[in-house]
Design an enzyme around this catalytic site. Sequence first.
Site, PDB file in Angstrom:
ATOM      1  N   ALA A  33       0.828  -1.222   0.000  1.00  0.00           N
ATOM      2  CA  ALA A  33       0.000   0.000   0.000  1.00  0.00           C
ATOM      3  C   ALA A  33       0.859   1.268   0.000  1.00  0.00           C
ATOM      4  CB  ALA A  33      -0.917   0.001   1.217  1.00  0.00           C
ATOM      5  N   ALA A  43     -16.239  -1.328  16.708  1.00  0.00           N
ATOM      6  CA  ALA A  43     -17.447  -1.403  17.548  1.00  0.00           C
ATOM      7  C   ALA A  43     -18.249  -2.654  17.253  1.00  0.00           C
ATOM      8  CB  ALA A  43     -18.319  -0.162  17.324  1.00  0.00           C
ATOM      9  N   GLU A 129     -15.492  -5.455  -2.719  1.00  0.00           N
ATOM     10  CA  GLU A 129     -15.030  -6.726  -3.304  1.00  0.00           C
ATOM     11  C   GLU A 129     -15.545  -7.936  -2.533  1.00  0.00           C
ATOM     12  OE1 GLU A 129     -12.735  -7.367  -6.225  1.00  0.00           O
ATOM     13  OE2 GLU A 129     -14.014  -9.061  -5.739  1.00  0.00           O
ATOM     14  N   ILE A 136     -12.784 -14.484  -3.724  1.00  0.00           N
ATOM     15  CA  ILE A 136     -12.432 -14.402  -5.158  1.00  0.00           C
ATOM     16  C   ILE A 136     -12.491 -12.938  -5.596  1.00  0.00           C
ATOM     17  CG2 ILE A 136     -12.983 -15.185  -7.492  1.00  0.00           C
ATOM     18  CD1 ILE A 136     -14.673 -17.426  -6.288  1.00  0.00           C
ATOM     19  N   GLU A 190     -25.643 -16.549   6.402  1.00  0.00           N
ATOM     20  CA  GLU A 190     -26.074 -15.197   6.767  1.00  0.00           C
ATOM     21  C   GLU A 190     -26.736 -15.225   8.143  1.00  0.00           C
ATOM     22  OE1 GLU A 190     -25.475 -12.331   4.746  1.00  0.00           O
ATOM     23  OE2 GLU A 190     -24.181 -13.935   4.085  1.00  0.00           O
ATOM     24  N   LYS A 205     -25.892 -10.872  -4.901  1.00  0.00           N
ATOM     25  CA  LYS A 205     -24.566 -10.892  -5.537  1.00  0.00           C
ATOM     26  C   LYS A 205     -24.680 -10.807  -7.057  1.00  0.00           C
ATOM     27  CE  LYS A 205     -22.651 -13.605  -1.739  1.00  0.00           C
ATOM     28  NZ  LYS A 205     -22.559 -14.962  -1.215  1.00  0.00           N
TER      29      LYS A 205
HETATM   30  P1  NDP Z   1     -21.406 -11.715  12.227  1.00  0.00           P
HETATM   31  O1  NDP Z   1     -22.799 -11.876  12.674  1.00  0.00           O
HETATM   32  O2  NDP Z   1     -20.434 -12.781  12.505  1.00  0.00           O
HETATM   33  O3  NDP Z   1     -20.822 -10.355  12.802  1.00  0.00           O
HETATM   34  C1  NDP Z   1     -21.561  -9.178  12.857  1.00  0.00           C
HETATM   35  C2  NDP Z   1     -20.839  -8.210  13.789  1.00  0.00           C
HETATM   36  O4  NDP Z   1     -21.541  -6.976  13.766  1.00  0.00           O
HETATM   37  C3  NDP Z   1     -20.792  -8.665  15.249  1.00  0.00           C
HETATM   38  O5  NDP Z   1     -19.580  -8.277  15.826  1.00  0.00           O
HETATM   39  C4  NDP Z   1     -21.940  -7.902  15.881  1.00  0.00           C
HETATM   40  O6  NDP Z   1     -21.726  -7.627  17.241  1.00  0.00           O
HETATM   41  C5  NDP Z   1     -21.903  -6.602  15.087  1.00  0.00           C
HETATM   42  N1  NDP Z   1     -23.207  -5.965  15.031  1.00  0.00           N
HETATM   43  C6  NDP Z   1     -24.281  -6.305  14.291  1.00  0.00           C
HETATM   44  N2  NDP Z   1     -25.294  -5.465  14.489  1.00  0.00           N
HETATM   45  C7  NDP Z   1     -24.857  -4.568  15.406  1.00  0.00           C
HETATM   46  C8  NDP Z   1     -25.443  -3.445  16.032  1.00  0.00           C
HETATM   47  N3  NDP Z   1     -26.691  -3.075  15.761  1.00  0.00           N
HETATM   48  N4  NDP Z   1     -24.701  -2.749  16.930  1.00  0.00           N
HETATM   49  C9  NDP Z   1     -23.442  -3.117  17.200  1.00  0.00           C
HETATM   50  N5  NDP Z   1     -22.811  -4.177  16.620  1.00  0.00           N
HETATM   51  C10 NDP Z   1     -23.528  -4.881  15.744  1.00  0.00           C
HETATM   52  O7  NDP Z   1     -21.499 -11.438  10.650  1.00  0.00           O
HETATM   53  P2  NDP Z   1     -20.406 -11.754   9.532  1.00  0.00           P
HETATM   54  O8  NDP Z   1     -19.076 -11.291   9.981  1.00  0.00           O
HETATM   55  O9  NDP Z   1     -20.562 -13.151   9.082  1.00  0.00           O
HETATM   56  O10 NDP Z   1     -20.936 -10.860   8.315  1.00  0.00           O
HETATM   57  C11 NDP Z   1     -20.707  -9.473   8.275  1.00  0.00           C
HETATM   58  C12 NDP Z   1     -21.042  -8.964   6.864  1.00  0.00           C
HETATM   59  O11 NDP Z   1     -20.191  -9.624   5.923  1.00  0.00           O
HETATM   60  C13 NDP Z   1     -22.473  -9.257   6.402  1.00  0.00           C
HETATM   61  O12 NDP Z   1     -22.907  -8.206   5.587  1.00  0.00           O
HETATM   62  C14 NDP Z   1     -22.322 -10.533   5.572  1.00  0.00           C
HETATM   63  O13 NDP Z   1     -23.331 -10.680   4.606  1.00  0.00           O
HETATM   64  C15 NDP Z   1     -20.976 -10.265   4.917  1.00  0.00           C
HETATM   65  N6  NDP Z   1     -20.255 -11.426   4.465  1.00  0.00           N
HETATM   66  C16 NDP Z   1     -20.082 -12.504   5.295  1.00  0.00           C
HETATM   67  C17 NDP Z   1     -19.353 -13.590   4.872  1.00  0.00           C
HETATM   68  C18 NDP Z   1     -19.139 -14.774   5.754  1.00  0.00           C
HETATM   69  O14 NDP Z   1     -18.591 -15.779   5.250  1.00  0.00           O
HETATM   70  N7  NDP Z   1     -19.532 -14.748   7.005  1.00  0.00           N
HETATM   71  C19 NDP Z   1     -18.753 -13.619   3.531  1.00  0.00           C
HETATM   72  C20 NDP Z   1     -18.987 -12.436   2.745  1.00  0.00           C
HETATM   73  C21 NDP Z   1     -19.720 -11.382   3.198  1.00  0.00           C
HETATM   74  P3  NDP Z   1     -21.840  -8.774  18.380  1.00  0.00           P
HETATM   75  O15 NDP Z   1     -20.880  -9.855  17.988  1.00  0.00           O
HETATM   76  O16 NDP Z   1     -21.441  -8.116  19.626  1.00  0.00           O
HETATM   77  O17 NDP Z   1     -23.272  -9.239  18.309  1.00  0.00           O
HETATM   78  N1  HSE Z   2     -23.690 -16.528   3.404  1.00  0.00           N
HETATM   79  C1  HSE Z   2     -22.824 -16.243   2.319  1.00  0.00           C
HETATM   80  C2  HSE Z   2     -22.518 -17.516   1.579  1.00  0.00           C
HETATM   81  C3  HSE Z   2     -21.557 -15.606   2.822  1.00  0.00           C
HETATM   82  O1  HSE Z   2     -22.728 -18.591   2.148  1.00  0.00           O
HETATM   83  O2  HSE Z   2     -22.083 -17.454   0.425  1.00  0.00           O
HETATM   84  C4  HSE Z   2     -20.651 -15.147   1.708  1.00  0.00           C
HETATM   85  O3  HSE Z   2     -21.190 -14.091   1.018  1.00  0.00           O
END
Ligand code: NDP
Ligand code: HSE
Length: 437
Positions: A33, A43, A129, A136, A190, A205
């Site tokens: 970078a 948070a 991305e 990917i 999800e 997607k």
């Molecule tokens: P998680 O549920 O594992 O994590 C969500 C995080 O957001 C947690 O830390 C949660 O806090 C925090 N959070 C959610 N709502 C609030 C709120 N209102 N106030 C404060 N904190 C909040 O989700 P993922 O990491 O799996 O997914 C995150 C994003 O990435 C989504 O949009 C998902 O579609 C996308 N994504 C996920 C993939 C995957 O393989 N999991 C792949 C590609 C995209 P706490 O833990 O304290 O509840």
């Molecule tokens: N829930 C999604 C999946 C996460 O299974 O493909 C990646 O976008």
Amino acid sequence: MKSVKVGLLGLGTVGGATVSVLQRNAEEIQRRAGRGIEIAIAAARDVSKPYSFDTSSIELSTDLQVVVDHPDVDVVVELIGGTDAALELVLQAIDNGKHVVTANKALIAKHGNEIFAAAQDKGVMVVFEAAVAGGIPIIKAIREGLAGNQIEWLAGIINGTGNFILTEMRDNGSDFADVLAEAQRLGYAEADPTFDVEGIDAAHKLTILASIAFGIPLQFEKCYTEGIGHITRDDVEYAEALGYRIKHLGVARRTEKGIELRVHPTMIPERCLIANVDGVMNAVLVKGDAVGPTLYYGAGAGGEPTASAVVADLVDVARMLTANPENRVPHLAFQPDGLADIPVLPIEEIETAYYLRMGVSDKPGVLAEVIRILAGQGIGIEVMLQKEPNDDALTVPVIIISHCVCEGQMDAAIGRIEALDAIQGKVTRIRLETLDA
Ligand code: NDP
Ligand code: HSE
């Protein structure tokens, strides 16, 4: 050079992995970078839990708003998911002049047009991305690597959870609910897993891919969406016996009449590479007029693969921070005033071949009647098979593979076939694509 300061919304599967990757590969990332990338503040709802990464240099908060308003933050990374709070926070971050990285496909597919317009006004980047196909780099490949092409079509396995379920059902005879629970445990699914099972996540997607491939505004509401819930083990076995695999596919195709935009279970010849993409892996086939067919493969879900894409976006933002906004890669690959008004076709107007399965009373003349109905709609038959009778011994499963036909004609034929006294229940229909690549 001064480090780029990141404000992180969400410390779950992807958020946590993003911190880990940034910390583990800090030196390599800085060499790429040209400056360091550091998480200044993060948070989540509950930040008192033990994390697997070092939190000593990160300000932790339970207030998401503090992150987007933080004066030191250059880039807000949105990893909370959902479309309500996430939309407000992203728009607020943009209004505060911060760049945004997100993995949130629902947010981009439903509100991307509004978000990009706001970002354009403020001269900030919004990059996504990780929103499609996990690790990917498919957005970058289409938006930049294939920029010289007219994209003709693309087709992909773009939901890791759905592919994991179909693979486990086929290979191990596993129960649908058990495999879904395992996908949730592994962090693939999800927050609302019906998004995975009913094809909504794949539709989000595909909407994004179609926009950057064809230069059209995001139109999630026009994407035909069908999930994997109705696929039976029998269908999987019959498909295999005929030399096909059933995959949940997103298909976007440019035709003379408009754009096909559809996600549904699809039968694909087993000799196609994409038919052999199993488990949580994703793959996207893109056909450009100059390059021909290209195939992109990798992990479609999971913490670190997705973090790989989030961090790559952060590196892009760090490299482009000082570039004139007009010289940056446009959000949807085409200049905002270059987006085209090509119609998205209703599903009745798409053309494809079909697999049909129906339960038929074992009486003479029924199959002749079914053939007559199909012929009456101009539908040619490629294969017709009668399988062993069902357990009740009264109905016999009949499998038909049709030639290519307009969906509206197939709807009419299926309606008439289902109205026959000798047909038990509904006709199962699975669209069939040969993906000539
Ligand atoms: P998680 O549920 O594992 O994590 C969500 C995080 O957001 C947690 O830390 C949660 O806090 C925090 N959070 C959610 N709502 C609030 C709120 N209102 N106030 C404060 N904190 C909040 O989700 P993922 O990491 O799996 O997914 C995150 C994003 O990435 C989504 O949009 C998902 O579609 C996308 N994504 C996920 C993939 C995957 O393989 N999991 C792949 C590609 C995209 P706490 O833990 O304290 O509840
Ligand atoms: N829930 C999604 C999946 C996460 O299974 O493909 C990646 O976008």
